[in-house]
Motif scaffolding. Structure first.
Motif, mmCIF file in Angstrom:
data_model
loop_
_atom_site.group_PDB
_atom_site.id
_atom_site.type_symbol
_atom_site.label_atom_id
_atom_site.label_comp_id
_atom_site.label_asym_id
_atom_site.label_seq_id
_atom_site.Cartn_x
_atom_site.Cartn_y
_atom_site.Cartn_z
ATOM 1 N N ASP A 54 12.284 -10.300 10.094
ATOM 2 C CA ASP A 54 11.906 -9.018 9.519
ATOM 3 C C ASP A 54 13.102 -8.525 8.709
ATOM 4 N N ARG B 82 13.479 -6.070 6.718
ATOM 5 C CA ARG B 82 13.683 -4.617 6.802
ATOM 6 C C ARG B 82 14.555 -4.288 8.009
ATOM 7 N N ARG B 83 14.232 -4.878 9.141
ATOM 8 C CA ARG B 83 15.027 -4.631 10.352
ATOM 9 C C ARG B 83 16.418 -5.244 10.226
ATOM 10 N N LEU B 84 16.497 -6.424 9.609
ATOM 11 C CA LEU B 84 17.791 -7.062 9.427
ATOM 12 C C LEU B 84 18.706 -6.194 8.573
ATOM 13 N N ALA C 71 18.691 -3.098 8.316
ATOM 14 C CA ALA C 71 19.032 -1.869 9.028
ATOM 15 C C ALA C 71 20.287 -2.042 9.891
ATOM 16 N N PHE C 72 20.644 -3.295 10.209
ATOM 17 C CA PHE C 72 21.858 -3.558 10.972
ATOM 18 C C PHE C 72 23.078 -3.339 10.091
ATOM 19 N N ARG D 266 25.064 -8.198 10.929
ATOM 20 C CA ARG D 266 24.241 -9.199 10.250
ATOM 21 C C ARG D 266 24.979 -10.512 10.106
ATOM 22 N N ALA E 242 10.761 -5.022 2.974
ATOM 23 C CA ALA E 242 12.127 -4.516 3.176
ATOM 24 C C ALA E 242 12.544 -3.525 2.100
#
Length: 153
Positions: A119, A121-123, A125-126, A131, A48
């Motif tokens: 993930d 990194r994806r979390l 990105a929100f 989140r 991340a």
């Protein structure tokens, strides 16, 4: 991730529900598929883009300390220890380590005794509001440990 993120890794607990395993090893270092549980979180934090984290320790602190030194020697992530002579609990640990947020846009709090394939990194990105809605689901008995807290679905 828009800015700088750091992580607080909560790993100090006694691991009483994992006894007798945790009589000799801290719960965050219990192996899963041959790797310490904490290693999965370290990998996720690195993926991340998080380069700084703090780990609270108590039970078997010497073993966690040695693991921290090993991770730091690899150079992927800088870990610092926050030793608790007496357990502070999750909120107490976060309050005692409030300075970790200095210079960070976000602080990711990880329970090192939970296994997850999230993930990060994806979390990250929100948007923050999204989140919160993902992870702040109410539970019927918030003081009760284990899977009984989790809602179906």
């Amino acid at each position: 991730m828009a800015g700088t993120a750091k992580s607080m890794i909560l790993a100090a607990g006694l691991g009483t529900r994992l006894r007798p395993l945790t009589d000799a090893i801290p719960k965050c270092l219990v192996p899963i598929a041959g790797r310490p549980l904490l290693e999965y979180w370290i990998d996720g934090l690195c993926d991340a883009g998080i380069s700084e984290a703090r780990v609270n320790t108590h039970a078997h602190a010497d073993q966690v300390r040695a693991y921290i030194e090993q991770v730091n020697a690899e150079g992927r992530l800088h870990l610092a220890e926050s030793f608790e002579p007496e357990l502070l609990g999750s909120a107490g640990t976060i309050a005692a380590n409030a300075d970790l947020a200095d210079g960070a846009d976000e602080v990711v709090i990880v329970y090192a005794d939970n296994f997850s394939d999230v993930d990060l990194r994806r979390l990250l990105a929100f948007p923050p509001r999204a989140r919160r809605s993902i992870h702040d689901a109410p539970v019927p008995r918030p003081r009760s440990p284990g899977l009984r807290n989790r809602r179906a679905g």
